[in-house]
Design an enzyme around this catalytic site. Structure first.
Site, short mmCIF file in Angstrom:
data_model
loop_
_atom_site.label_atom_id
_atom_site.label_comp_id
_atom_site.label_asym_id
_atom_site.label_seq_id
_atom_site.Cartn_x
_atom_site.Cartn_y
_atom_site.Cartn_z
CE LYS A 1 -2.51 1.54 3.47
NZ LYS A 1 -2.76 3.05 3.68
CG ASP B 1 -4.89 4.16 1.72
OD1 ASP B 1 -5.83 5.12 1.35
OD2 ASP B 1 -4.54 4.52 3.01
CE LYS C 1 -8.25 6.40 3.88
NZ LYS C 1 -6.40 6.44 3.77
CG ASP D 1 -12.23 17.70 -6.07
OD1 ASP D 1 -13.65 18.58 -6.38
OD2 ASP D 1 -11.49 18.24 -6.10
CB THR E 1 -11.18 3.90 11.92
OG1 THR E 1 -9.90 3.87 11.54
CG2 THR E 1 -11.52 2.13 11.07
NE ARG F 1 2.43 2.36 13.29
CZ ARG F 1 0.91 3.02 14.13
NH1 ARG F 1 2.00 3.95 14.55
NH2 ARG F 1 0.64 3.02 13.77
O1 C5P Z 1 0.80 1.46 11.53
P1 C5P Z 1 -0.13 0.35 11.12
O2 C5P Z 1 -0.44 -1.38 10.77
O3 C5P Z 1 -1.04 0.81 11.92
O4 C5P Z 1 -1.19 0.82 9.82
C1 C5P Z 1 -2.25 1.05 8.85
C2 C5P Z 1 -1.89 1.59 7.64
O5 C5P Z 1 -3.47 1.95 7.45
C3 C5P Z 1 -1.35 3.30 7.70
O6 C5P Z 1 -1.20 3.29 6.36
C4 C5P Z 1 -3.14 3.83 8.22
O7 C5P Z 1 -2.53 5.02 7.58
C5 C5P Z 1 -4.18 2.95 7.23
N1 C5P Z 1 -5.33 3.39 7.89
C6 C5P Z 1 -6.16 2.80 9.29
N2 C5P Z 1 -7.65 2.87 8.91
C7 C5P Z 1 -7.94 3.49 8.57
C8 C5P Z 1 -7.34 4.13 7.36
C9 C5P Z 1 -5.90 3.38 6.74
O8 C5P Z 1 -4.99 2.78 9.90
N3 C5P Z 1 -9.28 3.57 8.99
#
Ligand code: C5P
Length: 234
Positions: free
Chosen positions: A33, A60, A62, A65, A120, A212
């Site tokens: 991603k 990603d 998003k 517009d 979220t 992460r």
């Molecule tokens: O590091 P981590 O596993 O928390 O990363 C989750 C990824 O998913 C990040 O790129 C974050 O921006 C994305 N994301 C999220 N929650 C959302 C939409 C996207 O954590 N509702």
């Protein structure tokens, strides 16, 4: 039956850091991603390079517009040959239809298109007091997912804890792509509503997005393999 896979969130700030990370994968070509930070820093260059290396890409960005602007932006993205991209469902059914039109190539093919329902990070309280939306967050997510389905999209991004709700509202074939994944024994970081890869599979996620727990692991390849093993049950 939808394809199931683990998508690594490559939340790096430069092309060099991203490629150095991907170089660690000698046997697998993980689905990756690319989010706003990396895209705004490294642009189409990094998209093309990762594609050239044989990875699938979820871009990603998003989009949100007016329909005509989204349609034209999607036309540009579809030439990049990514595998999945997204829009905000709150842009309306008309905007999502325009996104599909822009994304569809002359031969009829197109990347998967999914919608963000409610982020979220948005609470029910913020919905009510700031956005003046009186529905419950779950009703809102179900309705936005149904709108996305009506517009012809392939699925939504949602919390794994909402995947069952989306499947109930839109059917099993409607894809759920879920971030917020953590191993049972790992740090939550700043995520709140999280679940394990195994539980995400049981609830009905089609793709899990993991950042992460893989990118910051001591051995990212081993962490990726563990994730795939738990999620795909193999
Ligand atoms: O590091 P981590 O596993 O928390 O990363 C989750 C990824 O998913 C990040 O790129 C974050 O921006 C994305 N994301 C999220 N929650 C959302 C939409 C996207 O954590 N509702």
């Amino acid at each position: 039956m939808n394809a199931k896979d683990v998508i690594i969130a490559c939340d790096f700030s430069s092309k060099e850091a991203t490629l150095e990370f991907l170089d660690k994968f000698k046997e697998e070509k993980p689905f990756v991603k690319i989010g706003m930070e990396l895209y705004y820093a490294a642009g189409n260059d990094i998209v093309r390079e990762i594609k050239r290396r044989g990875h699938k890409i979820f871009l990603d960005l998003k989009l949100h517009d007016i329909p005509n602007t989204v349609k034209k932006a999607m036309r540009v993205l579809s030439d990049l040959d990514v595998d999945m991209t997204n829009v905000h469902a709150s842009g309306t059914i008309e905007m999502m239809r325009a996104a599909i039109e822009g994304l569809t190539r002359p031969d009829g093919s197109r990347p998967l298109l999914i919608a963000v329902t409610q982020l979220t990070s948005t609470s029910e309280e913020a919905m009510r007091n700031q956005l003046l939306v009186d529905a419950t967050i779950n009703d809102c997510i179900a309705k936005y997912a149904q709108n996305a389905k009506e517009a012809g999209l392939d699925g939504v991004v949602c919390s794994p804890l909402e995947a069952g709700l989306v499947k109930e509202a839109c059917g099993n074939d409607f894809m759920t792509v879920t971030p917020g994944i953590r191993f049972a024994d790992s740090s939550k970081d700043d995520q709140v509503r999280i679940t394990t890869p195994e539980r995400a599979r049981e609830i009905g996620s089609d793709y899990i997005v993991v950042g992460r727990p893989i990118t910051a692991a001591e051995d990212p390849v081993a962490a990726y393999r563990k994730c795939v093993k738990e999620f795909l049950n193999k």
